[in-house]
Design a protein around this motif. Structure first.
Motif, PDB file in Angstrom:
ATOM      1  N   VAL A 109       0.803  -1.085   0.171  1.00 56.22           N
ATOM      2  CA  VAL A 109       0.088   0.009   0.002  1.00 56.22           C
ATOM      3  C   VAL A 109       0.888   1.209   0.163  1.00 56.22           C
ATOM      4  O   VAL A 109       1.772   1.442   0.817  1.00 56.22           O
ATOM      5  CB  VAL A 109      -0.888  -0.063   1.166  1.00 56.22           C
ATOM      6  N   ASN A 140       1.593   5.404   0.463  1.00 58.44           N
ATOM      7  CA  ASN A 140       1.382   6.631   0.905  1.00 58.44           C
ATOM      8  C   ASN A 140       0.907   7.725  -0.241  1.00 58.44           C
ATOM      9  O   ASN A 140       1.071   7.626  -1.247  1.00 58.44           O
ATOM     10  CB  ASN A 140       2.126   7.026   2.246  1.00 58.44           C
ATOM     11  N   GLY A 141       0.280   8.893   0.033  1.00 52.03           N
ATOM     12  CA  GLY A 141       0.040   9.860  -0.864  1.00 52.03           C
ATOM     13  C   GLY A 141       1.201  10.499  -1.482  1.00 52.03           C
ATOM     14  O   GLY A 141       1.005  11.474  -2.410  1.00 52.03           O
ATOM     15  N   LYS A 194       6.189   4.314  -7.628  1.00 47.70           N
ATOM     16  CA  LYS A 194       5.425   3.033  -7.404  1.00 47.70           C
ATOM     17  C   LYS A 194       5.886   2.088  -8.498  1.00 47.70           C
ATOM     18  O   LYS A 194       5.770   0.947  -8.073  1.00 47.70           O
ATOM     19  CB  LYS A 194       3.924   3.531  -7.813  1.00 47.70           C
ATOM     20  N   ASP A 223       6.899  -1.444  -7.854  1.00 50.70           N
ATOM     21  CA  ASP A 223       6.282  -2.456  -8.265  1.00 50.70           C
ATOM     22  C   ASP A 223       7.497  -3.745  -9.150  1.00 50.70           C
ATOM     23  O   ASP A 223       7.292  -4.738  -8.965  1.00 50.70           O
ATOM     24  CB  ASP A 223       5.240  -2.124  -9.433  1.00 50.70           C
ATOM     25  N   TRP A 227      -1.409  -4.735  -5.175  1.00 53.38           N
ATOM     26  CA  TRP A 227      -1.572  -3.699  -4.498  1.00 53.38           C
ATOM     27  C   TRP A 227      -2.821  -3.192  -3.901  1.00 53.38           C
ATOM     28  O   TRP A 227      -3.873  -3.543  -4.400  1.00 53.38           O
ATOM     29  CB  TRP A 227      -1.358  -2.451  -5.808  1.00 53.38           C
ATOM     30  N   ILE A 228      -2.949  -2.707  -2.732  1.00 52.52           N
ATOM     31  CA  ILE A 228      -4.029  -2.399  -2.013  1.00 52.52           C
ATOM     32  C   ILE A 228      -4.265  -0.931  -1.438  1.00 52.52           C
ATOM     33  O   ILE A 228      -3.166  -0.383  -1.647  1.00 52.52           O
ATOM     34  CB  ILE A 228      -4.359  -3.362  -0.834  1.00 52.52           C
ATOM     35  N   ASP A 229      -5.421  -0.502  -1.505  1.00 55.10           N
ATOM     36  CA  ASP A 229      -5.577   1.117  -1.035  1.00 55.10           C
ATOM     37  C   ASP A 229      -5.719   1.151   0.550  1.00 55.10           C
ATOM     38  O   ASP A 229      -5.616   2.224   1.084  1.00 55.10           O
ATOM     39  CB  ASP A 229      -6.753   1.597  -1.595  1.00 55.10           C
ATOM     40  N   ASP A 230      -6.294   0.079   1.286  1.00 59.30           N
ATOM     41  CA  ASP A 230      -6.681   0.234   2.541  1.00 59.30           C
ATOM     42  C   ASP A 230      -5.520  -0.449   3.485  1.00 59.30           C
ATOM     43  O   ASP A 230      -5.329  -1.624   3.690  1.00 59.30           O
ATOM     44  CB  ASP A 230      -7.905  -0.508   2.630  1.00 59.30           C
ATOM     45  N   GLU A 231      -4.817   0.419   4.039  1.00 62.00           N
ATOM     46  CA  GLU A 231      -3.528   0.075   4.959  1.00 62.00           C
ATOM     47  C   GLU A 231      -4.171  -0.789   5.963  1.00 62.00           C
ATOM     48  O   GLU A 231      -3.280  -1.611   6.647  1.00 62.00           O
ATOM     49  CB  GLU A 231      -3.007   1.093   5.594  1.00 62.00           C
TER      50      GLU A 231
END
Ligand SMILES: NC(=O)C1=CN([C@@H]2O[C@H](COP(=O)(O)OP(=O)(O)OC[C@H]3O[C@@H](n4cnc5c(N)ncnc54)[C@H](OP(=O)(O)O)[C@@H]3O)[C@@H](O)[C@H]2O)C=CC1
Ligand SMILES: O=C(O)[C@@H]1CCC=N1
Length: 275
Positions: free
Chosen positions: A139, A141-142, A149, A153, A164-168
């Motif tokens: 995941v 950060n902003g 990335k 990757d 890849w996930i969005d939710d830590e």
């Protein structure tokens, strides 16, 4: 060798133990240029340090001689993060990406020890990474740019599959399933071998049978597109021996409930490691 694994600069590995070492092994095998790699691990055994140095990697160089890395892989134990990160924080430039594989440690906790606005990817790999057969969830950060990335990757995908996930908040559960999971599978080998001994087999034969059974079943699962349940049913003749065993394993208090307890215990521990 052609150096095909390009991360747009140099890599600094902080902690070259079992997991960091396994990932580095995989990257070097896939063409990461050793001259672009530095390793910081004050406790690295002399033989491992000599092997890395021989390959052309800078091992425990003076920080004063290190340039700004493109990527810093944080592969230290979570328990030493607070002590270890401040010494490498000054090496970070505005474009340096931190990739953490530390169980439990949150992006916020890592960011607090690094320069403001540092790009951070929190990842959870597993040890089959050493043979390119791991799986990692990650995941960002902003502050992670598309180029960063891409570098993360390339590095993480070089060790196996990547999600890849969005939710830590999912990462602790990922840790409990796939990060720790290889240990559960190796324990299955131990348990199957011990059960074979209890059923009358010589211990060494029981271990060879258990080991080959788990390895072969894993490979069959890997090569097949059938669900695990179908592969299980393919072994299970109606009224046969497997059905008798599965009645125990799939019965009340069997493997599923034990596994759920185990995974929840690992997830809880990951949460505790955060602080
Ligand atoms: N092992 C696994 O399967 C997985 C591990 N991880 C994560 O990877 C990280 C490393 O785990 P693992 O490889 O198992 O652990 P290891 O203990 O094998 O590796 C960590 C290495 O870092 C060294 N170290 C200690 N202090 C410092 C320091 N200040 N600077 C640099 N290096 C230091 C350790 O030395 P010493 O041992 O002497 O302290 C050791 O060699 C952990 O955060 C873990 O959560 C993630 C996924 C899977
Ligand atoms: O046991 C641990 O804490 C680490 C994280 C996942 C696998 N090993």
């Amino acid at each position: 060798m052609t150096h095909s694994l390009d991360i747009g600069g140099s890599l600094l590995l902080l902690g070259a133990g079992k997991m960091g070492g396994a990932m580095l092994e995989g990257w070097l095998a896939l063409g990461l240029a050793p001259g672009n790699v530095a390793v910081l691990d004050p406790h690295l055994p002399a033989a491992a340090a000599a092997q890395l140095a021989e390959a052309g990697i800078a091992v425990n160089p003076s920080l004063a001689f290190l340039g700004t890395p493109a990527v810093v892989l944080l592969a230290i134990k979570p328990q030493v993060m607070e002590a270890a990160l401040p010494s490498v924080a000054p090496l970070f430039g505005p474009d340096t990406l931190a990739v953490s594989i530390m169980a439990g440690k949150t992006i916020a906790g890592i960011a607090a020890l690094l320069p403001p606005r540092t790009a951070i990817v929190r990842a959870m790999p597993n040890t089959p990474a050493a043979i390119g057969r791991g799986i990692t969830a990650a995941v960002p950060n902003g502050f992670v740019t598309p180029a960063q990335k891409e570098a993360a990757d390339a590095l993480l995908r070089a060790t196996g599959a990547l999600e890849w996930i969005d939710d830590e908040s999912l990462i602790d559960a990922v840790t409990a399933v796939s990060g720790s999971g290889p240990a559960y599978v190796f324990h299955l080998v131990e348990a199957l071998a011990a059960a074979g001994s209890a059923a009358g087999l010589p211990a060494d034969l029981a271990m060879r049978l258990a080991r080959a059974t788990v390895a072969g079943s894993g490979e069959l699962l890997h090569r097949s597109d059938q669900p695990a349940g179908t592969l299980r049913q393919n072994v299970t003749s109606p009224g046969g021996t497997t059905a008798a065993a599965l009645a125990v394993l799939m019965g009340e208090g069997g493997l599923a409930s034990l596994m759920e307890k185990a995974v929840l215990a690992a997830k809880k521990r990951a949460g505790e490691l955060a602080s």
